[in-house]
Design a protein around this motif. Structure first.
Motif, PDB file in Angstrom:
ATOM      1  N   SER A  42       0.643  -1.147  -0.114  1.00  0.00           N
ATOM      2  CA  SER A  42       0.083  -0.015  -0.067  1.00  0.00           C
ATOM      3  C   SER A  42       0.784   1.304  -0.151  1.00  0.00           C
ATOM      4  O   SER A  42       0.464   2.403   0.412  1.00  0.00           O
ATOM      5  CB  SER A  42      -0.730   0.017   1.311  1.00  0.00           C
ATOM      6  OG  SER A  42      -0.204   0.020   2.581  1.00  0.00           O
ATOM      7  N   ALA A  43       2.090   1.197  -0.359  1.00  0.00           N
ATOM      8  CA  ALA A  43       3.144   2.402  -0.262  1.00  0.00           C
ATOM      9  C   ALA A  43       2.725   3.315  -1.477  1.00  0.00           C
ATOM     10  O   ALA A  43       2.356   2.858  -2.539  1.00  0.00           O
ATOM     11  CB  ALA A  43       4.600   1.854  -0.682  1.00  0.00           C
ATOM     12  N   VAL A  44       2.894   4.690  -1.060  1.00  0.00           N
ATOM     13  CA  VAL A  44       2.418   5.521  -2.129  1.00  0.00           C
ATOM     14  C   VAL A  44       3.465   6.426  -2.358  1.00  0.00           C
ATOM     15  O   VAL A  44       3.232   7.498  -3.417  1.00  0.00           O
ATOM     16  CB  VAL A  44       1.179   6.242  -1.636  1.00  0.00           C
ATOM     17  CG1 VAL A  44      -0.156   5.411  -1.583  1.00  0.00           C
ATOM     18  CG2 VAL A  44       1.300   6.998  -0.266  1.00  0.00           C
ATOM     19  N   CYS A  45       4.632   6.841  -1.682  1.00  0.00           N
ATOM     20  CA  CYS A  45       5.366   7.667  -2.072  1.00  0.00           C
ATOM     21  C   CYS A  45       6.712   7.278  -1.778  1.00  0.00           C
ATOM     22  O   CYS A  45       7.132   6.147  -1.286  1.00  0.00           O
ATOM     23  CB  CYS A  45       5.280   9.203  -1.156  1.00  0.00           C
ATOM     24  SG  CYS A  45       5.393   8.743   0.423  1.00  0.00           S
ATOM     25  N   ASP A  68       8.961  -0.532  -6.022  1.00  0.00           N
ATOM     26  CA  ASP A  68       8.704   0.409  -7.514  1.00  0.00           C
ATOM     27  C   ASP A  68       7.455   1.103  -7.006  1.00  0.00           C
ATOM     28  O   ASP A  68       6.173   0.486  -6.961  1.00  0.00           O
ATOM     29  CB  ASP A  68       8.275  -0.698  -8.543  1.00  0.00           C
ATOM     30  CG  ASP A  68       8.096   0.168  -9.912  1.00  0.00           C
ATOM     31  OD1 ASP A  68       8.714   1.037 -10.266  1.00  0.00           O
ATOM     32  OD2 ASP A  68       7.127  -0.131 -10.617  1.00  0.00           O
ATOM     33  N   VAL A  69       7.666   2.490  -6.862  1.00  0.00           N
ATOM     34  CA  VAL A  69       6.533   3.308  -6.319  1.00  0.00           C
ATOM     35  C   VAL A  69       5.066   3.271  -7.270  1.00  0.00           C
ATOM     36  O   VAL A  69       4.208   3.100  -6.717  1.00  0.00           O
ATOM     37  CB  VAL A  69       6.880   4.677  -5.946  1.00  0.00           C
ATOM     38  CG1 VAL A  69       5.825   5.495  -5.494  1.00  0.00           C
ATOM     39  CG2 VAL A  69       8.206   4.435  -4.894  1.00  0.00           C
ATOM     40  N   PRO A  70       5.480   3.525  -8.453  1.00  0.00           N
ATOM     41  CA  PRO A  70       4.243   3.386  -9.360  1.00  0.00           C
ATOM     42  C   PRO A  70       3.338   2.224  -9.490  1.00  0.00           C
ATOM     43  O   PRO A  70       2.089   2.393  -9.434  1.00  0.00           O
ATOM     44  CB  PRO A  70       4.861   3.844 -10.945  1.00  0.00           C
ATOM     45  CG  PRO A  70       6.015   4.437 -10.480  1.00  0.00           C
ATOM     46  CD  PRO A  70       6.711   4.018  -9.392  1.00  0.00           C
ATOM     47  N   THR A  71       4.096   1.045  -9.407  1.00  0.00           N
ATOM     48  CA  THR A  71       3.114  -0.148  -9.091  1.00  0.00           C
ATOM     49  C   THR A  71       2.994  -0.661  -7.765  1.00  0.00           C
ATOM     50  O   THR A  71       2.259  -1.509  -7.651  1.00  0.00           O
ATOM     51  CB  THR A  71       3.999  -1.292 -10.128  1.00  0.00           C
ATOM     52  OG1 THR A  71       5.138  -1.544  -9.478  1.00  0.00           O
ATOM     53  CG2 THR A  71       4.330  -0.985 -11.453  1.00  0.00           C
ATOM     54  N   LYS A  72       3.883  -0.247  -6.913  1.00  0.00           N
ATOM     55  CA  LYS A  72       3.655  -0.515  -5.410  1.00  0.00           C
ATOM     56  C   LYS A  72       4.087  -1.803  -4.975  1.00  0.00           C
ATOM     57  O   LYS A  72       3.508  -2.532  -4.296  1.00  0.00           O
ATOM     58  CB  LYS A  72       2.175  -0.416  -5.050  1.00  0.00           C
ATOM     59  CG  LYS A  72       1.494   1.040  -4.998  1.00  0.00           C
ATOM     60  CD  LYS A  72       0.246   1.090  -4.501  1.00  0.00           C
ATOM     61  CE  LYS A  72      -0.366   2.584  -4.696  1.00  0.00           C
ATOM     62  NZ  LYS A  72      -1.692   2.562  -3.924  1.00  0.00           N
ATOM     63  N   VAL A  73       4.742  -2.533  -5.818  1.00  0.00           N
ATOM     64  CA  VAL A  73       5.281  -3.484  -5.978  1.00  0.00           C
ATOM     65  C   VAL A  73       6.909  -4.012  -5.064  1.00  0.00           C
ATOM     66  O   VAL A  73       7.635  -3.230  -5.715  1.00  0.00           O
ATOM     67  CB  VAL A  73       5.526  -4.440  -7.358  1.00  0.00           C
ATOM     68  CG1 VAL A  73       6.068  -5.713  -7.130  1.00  0.00           C
ATOM     69  CG2 VAL A  73       4.092  -4.668  -7.675  1.00  0.00           C
ATOM     70  N   LEU A  74       6.723  -4.454  -4.313  1.00  0.00           N
ATOM     71  CA  LEU A  74       8.146  -4.602  -3.348  1.00  0.00           C
ATOM     72  C   LEU A  74       8.844  -5.971  -3.712  1.00  0.00           C
ATOM     73  O   LEU A  74       8.303  -7.182  -3.700  1.00  0.00           O
ATOM     74  CB  LEU A  74       7.720  -4.443  -2.043  1.00  0.00           C
ATOM     75  CG  LEU A  74       9.128  -4.801  -0.897  1.00  0.00           C
ATOM     76  CD1 LEU A  74       9.883  -3.552  -0.933  1.00  0.00           C
ATOM     77  CD2 LEU A  74       8.522  -4.992   0.471  1.00  0.00           C
ATOM     78  N   ALA A  99       0.651  -6.036   2.708  1.00  0.00           N
ATOM     79  CA  ALA A  99       1.358  -6.930   1.913  1.00  0.00           C
ATOM     80  C   ALA A  99       0.591  -8.160   1.229  1.00  0.00           C
ATOM     81  O   ALA A  99      -0.128  -8.882   2.010  1.00  0.00           O
ATOM     82  CB  ALA A  99       2.606  -7.456   2.710  1.00  0.00           C
ATOM     83  N   ASP A 100       0.283  -7.790   0.124  1.00  0.00           N
ATOM     84  CA  ASP A 100      -0.469  -8.688  -0.642  1.00  0.00           C
ATOM     85  C   ASP A 100      -1.933  -8.752   0.018  1.00  0.00           C
ATOM     86  O   ASP A 100      -2.482  -7.547   0.183  1.00  0.00           O
ATOM     87  CB  ASP A 100       0.062 -10.215  -0.704  1.00  0.00           C
ATOM     88  CG  ASP A 100       1.034 -10.322  -1.626  1.00  0.00           C
ATOM     89  OD1 ASP A 100       1.114  -9.477  -2.593  1.00  0.00           O
ATOM     90  OD2 ASP A 100       1.993 -11.211  -1.434  1.00  0.00           O
ATOM     91  N   GLU A 101      -2.428  -9.770   0.566  1.00  0.00           N
ATOM     92  CA  GLU A 101      -3.689  -9.726   1.128  1.00  0.00           C
ATOM     93  C   GLU A 101      -3.718  -9.516   2.644  1.00  0.00           C
ATOM     94  O   GLU A 101      -4.788  -9.242   3.276  1.00  0.00           O
ATOM     95  CB  GLU A 101      -4.521 -11.209   1.076  1.00  0.00           C
ATOM     96  CG  GLU A 101      -3.881 -12.272   1.892  1.00  0.00           C
ATOM     97  CD  GLU A 101      -2.560 -12.938   1.474  1.00  0.00           C
ATOM     98  OE1 GLU A 101      -1.902 -13.432   2.008  1.00  0.00           O
ATOM     99  OE2 GLU A 101      -2.243 -12.543  -0.003  1.00  0.00           O
ATOM    100  N   LEU A 102      -2.557  -9.165   3.336  1.00  0.00           N
ATOM    101  CA  LEU A 102      -2.417  -8.857   4.527  1.00  0.00           C
ATOM    102  C   LEU A 102      -2.679  -7.558   4.723  1.00  0.00           C
ATOM    103  O   LEU A 102      -1.957  -6.762   4.246  1.00  0.00           O
ATOM    104  CB  LEU A 102      -1.255  -9.542   5.168  1.00  0.00           C
ATOM    105  CG  LEU A 102      -0.996 -10.776   5.182  1.00  0.00           C
ATOM    106  CD1 LEU A 102       0.456 -11.530   5.735  1.00  0.00           C
ATOM    107  CD2 LEU A 102      -1.979 -11.671   6.089  1.00  0.00           C
ATOM    108  N   THR A 103      -3.431  -6.933   5.796  1.00  0.00           N
ATOM    109  CA  THR A 103      -3.622  -5.721   5.975  1.00  0.00           C
ATOM    110  C   THR A 103      -2.415  -4.856   7.195  1.00  0.00           C
ATOM    111  O   THR A 103      -1.769  -6.010   7.863  1.00  0.00           O
ATOM    112  CB  THR A 103      -4.984  -5.202   6.589  1.00  0.00           C
ATOM    113  OG1 THR A 103      -5.181  -5.883   7.715  1.00  0.00           O
ATOM    114  CG2 THR A 103      -5.898  -5.239   5.338  1.00  0.00           C
ATOM    115  N   ALA A 104      -2.082  -3.864   6.958  1.00  0.00           N
ATOM    116  CA  ALA A 104      -1.065  -3.190   7.635  1.00  0.00           C
ATOM    117  C   ALA A 104      -1.237  -3.267   9.215  1.00  0.00           C
ATOM    118  O   ALA A 104      -2.726  -3.335   9.467  1.00  0.00           O
ATOM    119  CB  ALA A 104      -0.795  -1.851   7.447  1.00  0.00           C
ATOM    120  N   ASP A 105      -0.322  -3.447  10.069  1.00  0.00           N
ATOM    121  CA  ASP A 105      -0.677  -3.323  11.478  1.00  0.00           C
ATOM    122  C   ASP A 105      -1.172  -2.121  11.751  1.00  0.00           C
ATOM    123  O   ASP A 105      -0.534  -0.939  11.425  1.00  0.00           O
ATOM    124  CB  ASP A 105       0.609  -3.621  12.136  1.00  0.00           C
ATOM    125  CG  ASP A 105       0.707  -3.546  13.724  1.00  0.00           C
ATOM    126  OD1 ASP A 105      -0.007  -4.484  14.166  1.00  0.00           O
ATOM    127  OD2 ASP A 105       1.210  -2.437  14.266  1.00  0.00           O
TER     128      ASP A 105
END
Length: 123
Positions: A42-45, A68-74, A99-105
């Protein structure tokens, strides 16, 4: 007197490598398997990028991490004998990102700067 002359000789023989030759078996380790995994985040910047890459650098077995920020793929390169994709997803979660289907803490997410939060993202 003879004892005093033999004492240095005995000490000298005691330190010779052949006097205490012990062999230890040499074992060959199998080369570590290097694996690459990708996670949708869910990274955006660029602040998110720096935070995630730095956080994962401290994870055991991680060789490199690149977002890769534009695609949000780590993309994470790691040693398979040291960690797993599930452990890496958990590390991403604990940094405050999905991270994939897991939501952030939730606690980690709340500590993120406003620009890094999904609801306030302007990027």
């Amino acid at each position: 007197m003879k004892f005093l002359l033999l004492l240095p000789l005995g000490a000298l023989l005691g330190f010779l490598p052949s006097a205490h030759a012990q062999t230890t078996p040499v074992t060959q380790k199998a080369p570590a398997t290097i694996v690459t995994a990708q996670f949708k985040t869910s990274a955006v910047c660029d602040m998110c990028k720096a935070r995630l890459e730095k956080s994962l650098a401290y994870e055991k077995g991680v060789q490199s991490a690149s977002l890769d920020v534009p695609t949000k793929v780590l993309t994470v390169t790691y040693r398979a004998d040291k960690t797993t994709p599930a452990a890496l997803r958990t590390a991403v979660q604990k940094t405050g990102y999905d991270a994939d289907e897991l939501t952030a803490d939730a606690r980690a997410y709340n500590r993120l700067p406003d620009c890094c939060k999904k609801t306030n993202a302007v990027h």
